[in-house]
Scaffold this motif. Structure first.
Motif, PDB file in Angstrom:
ATOM      1  N   CYS A 131     -12.815  74.491  99.049  1.00  0.00           N
ATOM      2  CA  CYS A 131     -11.745  73.509  98.849  1.00  0.00           C
ATOM      3  C   CYS A 131     -12.294  72.255  98.181  1.00  0.00           C
ATOM      4  CB  CYS A 131     -11.144  73.092 100.189  1.00  0.00           C
ATOM      5  SG  CYS A 131     -10.033  74.295 100.915  1.00  0.00           S
ATOM      6  N   THR A 132     -11.450  71.577  97.424  1.00  0.00           N
ATOM      7  CA  THR A 132     -11.770  70.266  96.875  1.00  0.00           C
ATOM      8  C   THR A 132     -10.655  69.324  97.303  1.00  0.00           C
ATOM      9  OG1 THR A 132     -12.912  71.240  94.977  1.00  0.00           O
ATOM     10  CG2 THR A 132     -12.242  68.931  94.782  1.00  0.00           C
ATOM     11  N   LEU A 141     -15.418  60.893  99.700  1.00  0.00           N
ATOM     12  CA  LEU A 141     -15.343  60.419 101.073  1.00  0.00           C
ATOM     13  C   LEU A 141     -14.624  61.392 102.006  1.00  0.00           C
ATOM     14  CD1 LEU A 141     -14.364  56.698 100.354  1.00  0.00           C
ATOM     15  CD2 LEU A 141     -16.628  57.582 100.965  1.00  0.00           C
ATOM     16  N   MET A 142     -13.998  62.423 101.439  1.00  0.00           N
ATOM     17  CA  MET A 142     -13.177  63.333 102.237  1.00  0.00           C
ATOM     18  C   MET A 142     -14.008  64.444 102.880  1.00  0.00           C
ATOM     19  SD  MET A 142     -10.136  62.119 102.025  1.00  0.00           S
ATOM     20  CE  MET A 142      -9.111  63.463 102.625  1.00  0.00           C
ATOM     21  N   GLU A 143     -13.406  65.082 103.892  1.00  0.00           N
ATOM     22  CA  GLU A 143     -13.955  66.287 104.504  1.00  0.00           C
ATOM     23  C   GLU A 143     -13.308  67.467 103.788  1.00  0.00           C
ATOM     24  OE1 GLU A 143     -16.184  68.329 107.638  1.00  0.00           O
ATOM     25  OE2 GLU A 143     -16.264  66.353 106.713  1.00  0.00           O
ATOM     26  N   HIS A 144     -14.075  68.237 103.022  1.00  0.00           N
ATOM     27  CA  HIS A 144     -13.473  69.187 102.104  1.00  0.00           C
ATOM     28  C   HIS A 144     -13.083  70.518 102.745  1.00  0.00           C
ATOM     29  CE1 HIS A 144     -13.858  66.785  98.462  1.00  0.00           C
ATOM     30  NE2 HIS A 144     -14.949  66.307  99.026  1.00  0.00           N
ATOM     31  N   GLY A 145     -13.827  71.014 103.691  1.00  0.00           N
ATOM     32  CA  GLY A 145     -13.429  72.224 104.385  1.00  0.00           C
ATOM     33  C   GLY A 145     -13.386  73.452 103.501  1.00  0.00           C
ATOM     34  N   VAL A 146     -12.605  74.450 103.932  1.00  0.00           N
ATOM     35  CA  VAL A 146     -12.509  75.723 103.212  1.00  0.00           C
ATOM     36  C   VAL A 146     -11.078  76.245 103.272  1.00  0.00           C
ATOM     37  CG1 VAL A 146     -14.896  76.405 103.699  1.00  0.00           C
ATOM     38  CG2 VAL A 146     -13.059  77.124 105.253  1.00  0.00           C
ATOM     39  N   GLY A 147     -10.786  77.178 102.374  1.00  0.00           N
ATOM     40  CA  GLY A 147      -9.628  78.047 102.522  1.00  0.00           C
ATOM     41  C   GLY A 147     -10.128  79.406 102.982  1.00  0.00           C
ATOM     42  N   LEU A 160      -5.077  81.562 102.279  1.00  0.00           N
ATOM     43  CA  LEU A 160      -4.742  80.273 102.881  1.00  0.00           C
ATOM     44  C   LEU A 160      -5.579  79.232 102.157  1.00  0.00           C
ATOM     45  CD1 LEU A 160      -4.988  81.369 106.640  1.00  0.00           C
ATOM     46  CD2 LEU A 160      -2.924  81.249 105.235  1.00  0.00           C
ATOM     47  N   ALA A 161      -4.937  78.424 101.332  1.00  0.00           N
ATOM     48  CA  ALA A 161      -5.692  77.550 100.431  1.00  0.00           C
ATOM     49  C   ALA A 161      -6.405  76.416 101.146  1.00  0.00           C
ATOM     50  CB  ALA A 161      -4.756  76.985  99.362  1.00  0.00           C
ATOM     51  N   GLY A 162      -5.934  76.010 102.335  1.00  0.00           N
ATOM     52  CA  GLY A 162      -6.507  74.835 102.975  1.00  0.00           C
ATOM     53  C   GLY A 162      -6.120  73.577 102.221  1.00  0.00           C
ATOM     54  N   LEU A 166      -5.825  71.687  92.909  1.00  0.00           N
ATOM     55  CA  LEU A 166      -5.997  72.911  92.117  1.00  0.00           C
ATOM     56  C   LEU A 166      -7.187  72.736  91.188  1.00  0.00           C
ATOM     57  CD1 LEU A 166      -4.998  75.705  91.363  1.00  0.00           C
ATOM     58  CD2 LEU A 166      -3.374  74.630  89.785  1.00  0.00           C
ATOM     59  N   THR A 167      -8.208  73.535  91.392  1.00  0.00           N
ATOM     60  CA  THR A 167      -9.453  73.432  90.634  1.00  0.00           C
ATOM     61  C   THR A 167      -9.668  74.685  89.793  1.00  0.00           C
ATOM     62  OG1 THR A 167     -10.752  74.467  92.397  1.00  0.00           O
ATOM     63  CG2 THR A 167     -10.481  72.061  92.489  1.00  0.00           C
ATOM     64  N   ASP A 168     -10.606  74.594  88.860  1.00  0.00           N
ATOM     65  CA  ASP A 168     -10.944  75.772  88.055  1.00  0.00           C
ATOM     66  C   ASP A 168     -11.488  76.892  88.942  1.00  0.00           C
ATOM     67  OD1 ASP A 168     -10.124  74.581  85.725  1.00  0.00           O
ATOM     68  OD2 ASP A 168     -12.124  73.905  85.141  1.00  0.00           O
ATOM     69  N   GLN A 169     -12.200  76.533  90.003  1.00  0.00           N
ATOM     70  CA  GLN A 169     -12.736  77.552  90.903  1.00  0.00           C
ATOM     71  C   GLN A 169     -11.602  78.328  91.580  1.00  0.00           C
ATOM     72  OE1 GLN A 169     -15.502  76.060  93.783  1.00  0.00           O
ATOM     73  NE2 GLN A 169     -16.194  78.095  94.384  1.00  0.00           N
ATOM     74  N   ILE A 170     -10.558  77.632  92.000  1.00  0.00           N
ATOM     75  CA  ILE A 170      -9.414  78.304  92.614  1.00  0.00           C
ATOM     76  C   ILE A 170      -8.670  79.126  91.568  1.00  0.00           C
ATOM     77  CG2 ILE A 170      -7.140  77.914  93.650  1.00  0.00           C
ATOM     78  CD1 ILE A 170      -8.401  75.610  95.211  1.00  0.00           C
ATOM     79  N   ARG A 171      -8.534  78.595  90.375  1.00  0.00           N
ATOM     80  CA  ARG A 171      -7.874  79.371  89.309  1.00  0.00           C
ATOM     81  C   ARG A 171      -8.606  80.687  89.076  1.00  0.00           C
ATOM     82  NH1 ARG A 171      -7.733  73.993  87.071  1.00  0.00           N
ATOM     83  NH2 ARG A 171      -5.580  73.227  86.865  1.00  0.00           N
ATOM     84  N   ARG A 172      -9.934  80.637  89.039  1.00  0.00           N
ATOM     85  CA  ARG A 172     -10.710  81.868  88.820  1.00  0.00           C
ATOM     86  C   ARG A 172     -10.561  82.811  90.012  1.00  0.00           C
ATOM     87  NH1 ARG A 172     -14.456  78.042  86.679  1.00  0.00           N
ATOM     88  NH2 ARG A 172     -15.561  77.981  88.674  1.00  0.00           N
ATOM     89  N   PHE A 173     -10.550  82.257  91.212  1.00  0.00           N
ATOM     90  CA  PHE A 173     -10.452  83.087  92.409  1.00  0.00           C
ATOM     91  C   PHE A 173      -9.125  83.846  92.437  1.00  0.00           C
ATOM     92  CE2 PHE A 173      -9.111  83.880  96.738  1.00  0.00           C
ATOM     93  CZ  PHE A 173     -10.212  84.525  97.263  1.00  0.00           C
TER      94      PHE A 173
END
Length: 273
Positions: A131-132, A141-147, A160-162, A166-173
């Motif tokens: 996640c971003t 400064l944020m807590e990024h976590g995961v989906g 579950l995106a968390g 929307l990032t390029d990494q999520i687009r590729r996934f």
């Protein structure tokens, strides 16, 4: 599969005999402070849990946490910690959050810290997805976590995106895995400074266009730093001609997700009960 929308990011997944609560925020309306300082200082959550919540909580068998530190009470609050500790419900999370949750007396089942290696989960597989949670200074400064990406035989694949933009990494996934169902944060949350820290209207529409499956929008109308309304998102989906695939459940609503195999693809039909 049935997906219950409780409030904000809190949902319950019915998968076979299991009932998995995701990112539980169980406190009363107004129990927590505003997430803004200079405008709209309404206390959080801004709405109560739906009337069906108490009965549903009695059936929970597992809990899944995307992130919970640095003040993210909207994904695990004091009321939820107390409830999970009393019930000793297994809590699935990342190794980063495991230490934090063990110290609070929870029954933790930590996943290995490997985004590329699926792990056993409810008779199927689960893997984490990066996640971003915001960009620039605020993002640092944020807590990024995961989906999470969940694959269980006989059920639709579920992403579950968390809390993420929307990032390029999520687009590729999603281009690679094409989840049958995706649950994305759609509230356009922003603090007093900086840009959005989760998806807003434009990114949710772009995400929906990028997948063939159903998209479920949540994280709406429950926190004072999330300005996007269900009506606004629904109107945007109509204009973009994706309204049939973008589901925007109300709190307390249940979505039935059916799958029918056609060749190598899943076709899904999600509709409110």
């Amino acid at each position: 599969m049935r997906i219950h929308q409780l409030r904000s990011a809190t949902i319950v997944l019915e998968i076979g005999p299991c009932r998995v609560i995701v990112d539980p925020m169980l406190g009363e309306q107004g129990a927590y402070p505003s997430l803004k300082v200079f405008s709209n200082r309404q206390r959080n959550p801004t709405v109560p849990l739906p009337a069906t919540a108490n009965v549903l909580l009695e059936s929970i068998t597992h809990c899944l946490i995307t992130h919970c530190q640095k003040g993210h009470f909207d994904h695990l609050d004091r009321a939820a910690i107390k409830w999970l500790r009393e019930k000793q419900i297994p809590v699935i999370c990342t190794p980063h959050d495991a230490r934090y949750l063990i110290r609070r007396g929870l029954n933790v089942a930590s996943l290995p810290d490997d985004h590329h290696c699926p792990q056993p989960f409810l008779g199927g597989k689960i893997r984490t997805v990066t996640c971003t949670h915001g960009r620039g200074l605020v993002g640092r400064l944020m807590e990024h976590g995961v989906g999470y990406f969940i694959e269980i035989v006989g059920e639709p694949t579920l992403y579950l995106a968390g809390d993420t933009v929307l990032t390029d990494q999520i687009r590729r996934f999603v281009a690679l895995h094409q989840p049958a169902v995706s649950v994305v944060p759609a509230g356009g949350a922003c603090l007093d400074v900086g840009s959005e820290i989760i998806m807003g209207v434009e990114e949710v529409i772009e995400f929906t266009r990028s997948v063939a499956g159903r998209v479920i929008a949540n994280h709406l109308e429950a926190l004072n730093h999330c300005p996007v309304s269900r009506e606004e998102l629904a109107m945007a989906a109509e204009r973009a001609e994706v309204a049939k695939r973008l589901l925007i459940p109300c709190d307390g609503e249940v979505l039935n997700i059916r799958t029918v195999r056609s060749g190598s693809r899943y076709l899904e039909n999600g509709q409110p009960c």
